[in-house]
Design an enzyme around this catalytic site. Structure first.
Site, PDB file in Angstrom:
ATOM      1  N   CYS A  28      11.742 -85.448  59.576  1.00 15.40           N
ATOM      2  CA  CYS A  28      11.410 -86.587  60.441  1.00 15.40           C
ATOM      3  C   CYS A  28      12.650 -87.261  61.023  1.00 15.40           C
ATOM      4  O   CYS A  28      12.584 -87.817  62.110  1.00 15.40           O
ATOM      5  CB  CYS A  28      10.590 -87.608  59.669  1.00 15.40           C
ATOM      6  SG  CYS A  28      11.425 -88.192  58.198  1.00 15.40           S
ATOM      7  N   GLU A  68       5.226 -94.615  57.249  1.00 10.15           N
ATOM      8  CA  GLU A  68       6.478 -93.898  57.521  1.00 10.15           C
ATOM      9  C   GLU A  68       6.131 -92.788  58.501  1.00 10.15           C
ATOM     10  O   GLU A  68       5.600 -91.748  58.112  1.00 10.15           O
ATOM     11  CB  GLU A  68       7.045 -93.315  56.213  1.00 10.15           C
ATOM     12  CG  GLU A  68       7.436 -94.366  55.180  1.00 10.15           C
ATOM     13  CD  GLU A  68       8.725 -95.105  55.537  1.00 10.15           C
ATOM     14  OE1 GLU A  68       9.489 -94.610  56.384  1.00 10.15           O
ATOM     15  OE2 GLU A  68       8.957 -96.188  54.980  1.00 10.15           O
TER      16      GLU A  68
END
Ligand code: NAD
Length: 456
Positions: free
Chosen positions: A243, A209
């Site tokens: 993010c 990720e």
């Protein structure tokens, strides 16, 4: 305890088959939920000490997401672990076929610092729900948070099942030398490559990720008031250290001024001054990141904000205008409270610019025009995103969350996470009472014809 010893204990425990029992898993998940509830105040305090983050923001961006996933797994683990019957092709008559989801074994979860609880704990509980053991290595940067996570987990779970190993680069490097059955990593692209390389040595499957620059495109037909409300919240939550935050804005030239003015008005509404912690505005994680972000504020392009204070690592919500793709701020992921705005007139040119760069983790489109929306969805590849919203897609457990290309590989959240920590074992199950003989020698023209009839 040495890493090797922890892993050996977890290997022995996994081989005892205890984690294959779904009742055992559900019991552990319920216990974990209770522990989180009992320790909420410790968690709020630790996160406040590390980030200056308010209780409310910690709840909405950390704990609520963990509780939600825990509830999903408590409810669905039995169903998702069951064997699934599938149909059988004619050539295998009279068999039946089914798929058994099975745990992978001993897993390693490595967390990032920006949402230190949920980015470590959601993958960890997903792995436990799927029947694995877990070694969790949270980020060392929010030191208080990492310590509280280790305390809650290590004092309440047996080391052979679920254990936190704290540490930084040295400890993670050592961990990665070992053979795991799955590694789940959240963090930067550069470290993602290190993890991938280390995993390849043992052919260990990975979920990565990662990050990148997530564009937000604002078309002239959008509702500007609602658009800026949603963008400002998503961009400046966690002081931009997210993010999936909108990294930069591409706005149609015809509404640029109106959009900028609305942005400023919205920012002024709830981010008032640098000591205004109640208003949910927090600090940059460390001095390195503060310096990095500070150097990205180009005074010539400053539209609003730009106030900084090195002592308490404060950067006010900042908007830059007249930005071009060649500017320094457009090189790497910003990961902070600075929002560059690029105005455009030609949508196709914009699409080309976006496609020249790595595939982003997220992409947000603000428009009412279905044709434009569908064109952007078709032409641009990205991890996930939203139309007329930012970031909220990650709160729906039915939407697999993950990147593509440089923004990552693999998915999690809900069922997608459960599957990424499971192996799908395929079984053909045949009785003894019939055997056609068609596959056995001696071969003949008749068998060839029959085979072709069956297969073609
Ligand atoms: P990072 O890569 O620096 O650190 C992540 C983890 O890797 C930490 O636990 C750290 O201890 C470890 N680590 C750091 N350097 C290492 C090395 N050389 N060898 C082995 N391990 C090492 O990332 P970060 O600064 O914690 O997080 C920021 C990045 O993460 C941003 O790029 C952001 O976009 C990305 N991110 C992605 C997601 C997502 O869900 N896709 C979520 C949060 C953050």
């Amino acid at each position: 305890m040495e890493i090797k010893d922890v892993l050996l204990k977890q290997q022995i425990f996994f081989n005892s088959n205890k984690t294959k029992e779904t009742d055992f898993r559900i019991h552990q998940l319920k216990k974990f939920k209770r522990l989180l509830k009992e320790n909420e105040d410790l968690i709020y305090n630790a996160i406040y000490e590390d980030f200056g983050k308010s209780k409310y923001e910690t709840y909405i961006s950390e704990l609520s997401l963990i509780y939600h996933e825990l509830n999903v797994f408590i409810k669905k683990t039995k169903k998702w672990s069951k064997r699934k019957n599938v149909s059988t092709n004619f050539a295998n008559f009279p068999s039946k076929s089914y798929i058994i989801p099975e745990p992978l074994g001993n897993t390693l979860v490595i967390g990032a610092w920006n949402y230190p609880f949920q980015l470590s704990l959601i993958p960890a509980i997903t792995s436990l729900a799927a029947g694995n053991t877990v070694i969790l290595k949270p980020s060392e940067l929010p030191a208080k948070t990492s310590a509280i996570m280790a305390k809650i987990i290590n004092e309440n779970f047996s080391v052979e099942y679920f254990h936190v190993l704290e540490g930084g680069v040295k400890e993670t490097t050592e961990l990665l030398e070992n053979k795991f059955d799955k590694i789940f990593f959240t963090g930067s692209i550069n470290v993602g490559k290190i993890v991938y390389k280390a995993a390849a040595k043992h052919l260990t499957p990975v979920t990565l990720e990662l990050g990148g620059k997530s564009p937000t495109i604002v078309m002239a037909d959008c509702n500007i008031k609602v658009t800026v409300q949603r963008i400002v919240w998503a961009k400046f939550l966690n002081a931009g250290q997210t993010c999936v935050a909108p990294d930069f804005i591409l706005v149609e030239k015809s509404i640029e001024n109106e959009f900028l003015a609305a942005l400023k008005k919205e920012i002024d509404k709830y981010h008032k001054n640098e000591n205004d912690i109640e208003n949910n505005y927090l600090r940059i994680i460390n001095t390195n990141n503060f310096e990095r972000l500070n150097s990205l504020i180009d005074d010539d392009k400053l539209y609003c904000g730009g106030k900084t204070n090195k002592e308490n690592r404060f950067i006010s919500p900042t908007v830059l205008k007249d930005v071009t793709f060649g500017d320094k701020i457009m090189k790497d992921e910003i990961f902070g409270p600075i929002l560059p705005v690029i105005a455009f007139t030609d949508l196709d040119e914009m699409i080309t610019e976006v496609k020249k760069r790595s595939k982003p983790l997220s992409f947000y489109i603000y428009s009412k025009n279905k044709k434009v929306i569908n064109k952007l969805l078709r032409e641009i590849s990205f991890g996930g995103g939203a139309i007329n919203d930012s970031m909220m897609h990650l709160s729906n457990d039915k939407l697999p969350f993950g990147g593509v290309g440089f923004s990552g590989m693999g998915n999690y959240h809900g069922k997608a996470g459960f599957d990424s920590f499971s192996h799908q074992k395929s079984i053909l199950d045949k009785p003894f009472w019939y055997e056609s003989g068609i596959k056995y020698p001696p071969y003949s023209d008749f068998k060839m014809k029959l085979m072709k009839f069956l297969m073609e």
